[in-house]
Design an enzyme around this catalytic site. Structure first.
Site, PDB file in Angstrom:
ATOM      1  N   ASP A 150       0.836  -1.202   0.000  1.00  0.00           N
ATOM      2  CA  ASP A 150       0.000   0.000   0.000  1.00  0.00           C
ATOM      3  C   ASP A 150       0.873   1.255   0.000  1.00  0.00           C
ATOM      4  O   ASP A 150       1.971   1.245   0.552  1.00  0.00           O
ATOM      5  CB  ASP A 150      -0.912  -0.023   1.241  1.00  0.00           C
ATOM      6  CG  ASP A 150      -2.088   0.921   1.099  1.00  0.00           C
ATOM      7  OD1 ASP A 150      -2.283   1.499   0.013  1.00  0.00           O
ATOM      8  OD2 ASP A 150      -2.823   1.089   2.090  1.00  0.00           O
ATOM      9  N   HIS A 155       2.654   2.955  -9.039  1.00  0.00           N
ATOM     10  CA  HIS A 155       2.553   1.500  -9.219  1.00  0.00           C
ATOM     11  C   HIS A 155       3.813   0.964  -9.904  1.00  0.00           C
ATOM     12  O   HIS A 155       4.308  -0.110  -9.570  1.00  0.00           O
ATOM     13  CB  HIS A 155       1.311   1.150 -10.042  1.00  0.00           C
ATOM     14  CG  HIS A 155       0.022   1.497  -9.346  1.00  0.00           C
ATOM     15  ND1 HIS A 155      -0.217   1.190  -8.026  1.00  0.00           N
ATOM     16  CD2 HIS A 155      -1.102   2.146  -9.783  1.00  0.00           C
ATOM     17  CE1 HIS A 155      -1.434   1.607  -7.685  1.00  0.00           C
ATOM     18  NE2 HIS A 155      -1.981   2.207  -8.729  1.00  0.00           N
ATOM     19  N   LEU A 215      10.847 -21.047  -3.768  1.00  0.00           N
ATOM     20  CA  LEU A 215       9.836 -20.094  -3.290  1.00  0.00           C
ATOM     21  C   LEU A 215       8.549 -20.161  -4.134  1.00  0.00           C
ATOM     22  O   LEU A 215       8.608 -20.144  -5.370  1.00  0.00           O
ATOM     23  CB  LEU A 215      10.428 -18.675  -3.387  1.00  0.00           C
ATOM     24  CG  LEU A 215       9.462 -17.513  -3.111  1.00  0.00           C
ATOM     25  CD1 LEU A 215       9.083 -17.454  -1.642  1.00  0.00           C
ATOM     26  CD2 LEU A 215      10.079 -16.183  -3.548  1.00  0.00           C
TER      27      LEU A 215
END
Ligand code: FPP
Length: 270
Positions: free
Chosen positions: A24, A41, A135
């Protein structure tokens, strides 16, 4: 290059297996610089890169990032289109690295809601990384936990109606198997950036015993040291899972195993 030294050893029991992050602050980062929101972004994508690389190096098993929520469909179409294009760009650029670094790409959410060009590149990245066993990197896209939970409930009801499942026997295992996170380890740590203290419809069921960590740092400014701080803080928390402190401690000792060798050094750029 500045180097970030990790502590000489991190015990396996102190390392979260699965980290979720609510990214955020991209918009505020851009506004502070008089830039359009999409520039925030774009800067946020660079942080995604850093965080994925860091998690792989530290030996985190699963990382789940909240990239686009059900509610984000209400944003201006220019921002939505920009985000979808960034997603495509990101996956095209990063897929070779995921292949090289044994990262498995996964998504949760209604991928069928995304534009075709995004669905195509997602499917391609998943296919190319499906045999990787390092991962597990998951993007939550068109994701909302309330919908995930109601979808799971509906599927169980359908199975019961078809006679595949006895209603009286429905338990947590059945329910969890219907969630989009069924293949992922238990969520241990949730991080939210930018000084907001909300969950915003992210992994509501999975958060039951996760440790919560909030930081004021805006997502585009989030660095390896910030995630390291969250991981170290996680290691200090006493996780009791409803037991007493005395009951919980011996279990922790049993599974104690030293993970990382002394030689650990991480570049800030990941
Ligand atoms: C929240 O910041 C962030 C989002 C809604 C999108 C997160 C997306 C990215 C980090 C980039 C896309 C990721 C990939 C992997 C392509 P906000 O816009 O709500 O910020 P604000 O609260 O400051 O306005």
């Amino acid at each position: 290059m500045d180097e970030l030294s990790l502590p000489s050893e991190i015990e396996e029991s102190k390392l979260p297996k699965h980290i979720g992050i609510i990214m955020d602050g991209n918009g505020r980062w851009a506004r502070k610089r008089h830039l359009p929101r999409i520039a925030g972004h774009r800067a946020g994508v660079k942080t995604v890169d850093r965080v994925v690389a860091f998690c792989r190096k530290v030996g985190i098993q699963a990382l789940t990032l909240y990239a686009f929520s059900d509610e984000n469909w209400g944003r201006p179409s220019m921002e939505i289109n920009g985000l979808m294009k960034l997603l495509k760009e990101y996956l095209l650029k990063e897929t070779p690295r995921m292949i090289r670094e044994n990262i498995r790409f996964h998504t949760i959410g209604r991928i069928q809601d995304l534009p075709d060009f995004a669905q195509e590149v997602i499917a391609e990245t998943k296919r190319k990384t499906e045999n990787n066993d390092g991962l597990i990197f998951t993007l939550a896209l068109s994701y909302g936990a309330r919908r995930e939970i109601t979808d799971a409930a509906r599927r169980l009801a359908e199975k019961a109606v078809k006679g595949e499942l006895d209603v009286g026997e429905i338990n947590q295992q059945h329910f969890e198997a219907e969630l989009s996170t069924a293949l992922l380890p238990e969520l241990d740590l949730l991080v939210r950036t930018s000084g907001e203290y909300r969950i915003s419809n992210f992994l509501l069921y999975q958060l039951a015993y996760a440790e919560l960590y909030f930081t004021d740092t805006l997502w585009p400014e989030y660095q390896d040291k910030d995630l390291l701080e969250a991981i170290l803080e996680f290691g200090k928390r006493e996780r009791r899972f409803g037991l007493t402190g005395e009951q919980a401690k011996p279990n922790e000792k049993k599974s104690r195993k030293t993970l990382n060798p002394l030689s650990w050094k991480l570049g800030k750029k990941g």
